[in-house]
Enzyme design. Structure first.
Site, PDB file in Angstrom:
ATOM      1  N   ALA A   1       2.797   6.490   0.218  1.00  0.00           N
ATOM      2  CA  ALA A   1       3.596   6.423   0.449  1.00  0.00           C
ATOM      3  C   ALA A   1       4.068   6.601   1.820  1.00  0.00           C
ATOM      4  CB  ALA A   1       4.932   7.899   0.209  1.00  0.00           C
ATOM      5  N   ASP A   2       4.197   4.818   1.872  1.00  0.00           N
ATOM      6  CA  ASP A   2       5.319   4.585   3.575  1.00  0.00           C
ATOM      7  C   ASP A   2       6.570   5.341   3.965  1.00  0.00           C
ATOM      8  OD1 ASP A   2       6.590   2.909   2.360  1.00  0.00           O
ATOM      9  OD2 ASP A   2       5.784   1.250   2.820  1.00  0.00           O
ATOM     10  N   SER A   3       6.257   4.987   5.251  1.00  0.00           N
ATOM     11  CA  SER A   3       7.696   5.659   5.590  1.00  0.00           C
ATOM     12  C   SER A   3       8.577   5.541   5.217  1.00  0.00           C
ATOM     13  CB  SER A   3       8.194   5.818   7.185  1.00  0.00           C
ATOM     14  OG  SER A   3       8.229   4.382   7.403  1.00  0.00           O
TER      15      SER A   3
ATOM     16  N   ALA B   1       9.073   4.328   1.765  1.00  0.00           N
ATOM     17  CA  ALA B   1       9.131   4.942   0.490  1.00  0.00           C
ATOM     18  C   ALA B   1       9.259   6.471   0.758  1.00  0.00           C
ATOM     19  CB  ALA B   1       7.690   4.926   0.330  1.00  0.00           C
ATOM     20  N   ILE B   2       8.895   6.812   1.742  1.00  0.00           N
ATOM     21  CA  ILE B   2       9.666   8.409   1.919  1.00  0.00           C
ATOM     22  C   ILE B   2      11.681   8.089   1.923  1.00  0.00           C
ATOM     23  CG2 ILE B   2       9.622   9.971   3.409  1.00  0.00           C
ATOM     24  CD1 ILE B   2       7.204   9.871   1.519  1.00  0.00           C
TER      25      ILE B   2
END
Length: 86
Positions: A40-42, A44-45
């Protein structure tokens, strides 16, 4: 809290993680980190947190999001803060 409610929260969290991060359920466990293990990237978070908030009818403050690094952290947070999680 009844065992079934606890199991439902875990099942629902894993389902949301699978849907949001496009991973298989067998690849998701409480020890997995969202960024390192599940990719997960930022953004996605942020989307994941919004999905948790919507699904469990709760608000996760930004300051608390930083402490939710693993699937297990998310499950524990939701168990502690969700009033009607089912």
């Amino acid at each position: 809290m009844k065992t079934t409610e606890t199991d439902n929260i875990e099942t629902k969290v894993i389902a949301i993680v699978c849907e949001q991060l496009d991973v298989r359920a067998e690849d998701v466990s409480p020890s997995k980190t969202f960024t390192d293990d599940l990719g997960a990237d930022s953004l996605a978070i942020v989307e994941l947190v919004l999905a948790f908030e919507e699904a469990f009818h709760l608000k996760i403050p930004d300051a608390e999001v930083d402490g939710i690094k693993t699937v297990g952290n998310a499950i524990d947070y939701i168990k502690k803060h969700a009033s009607s999680a089912a």
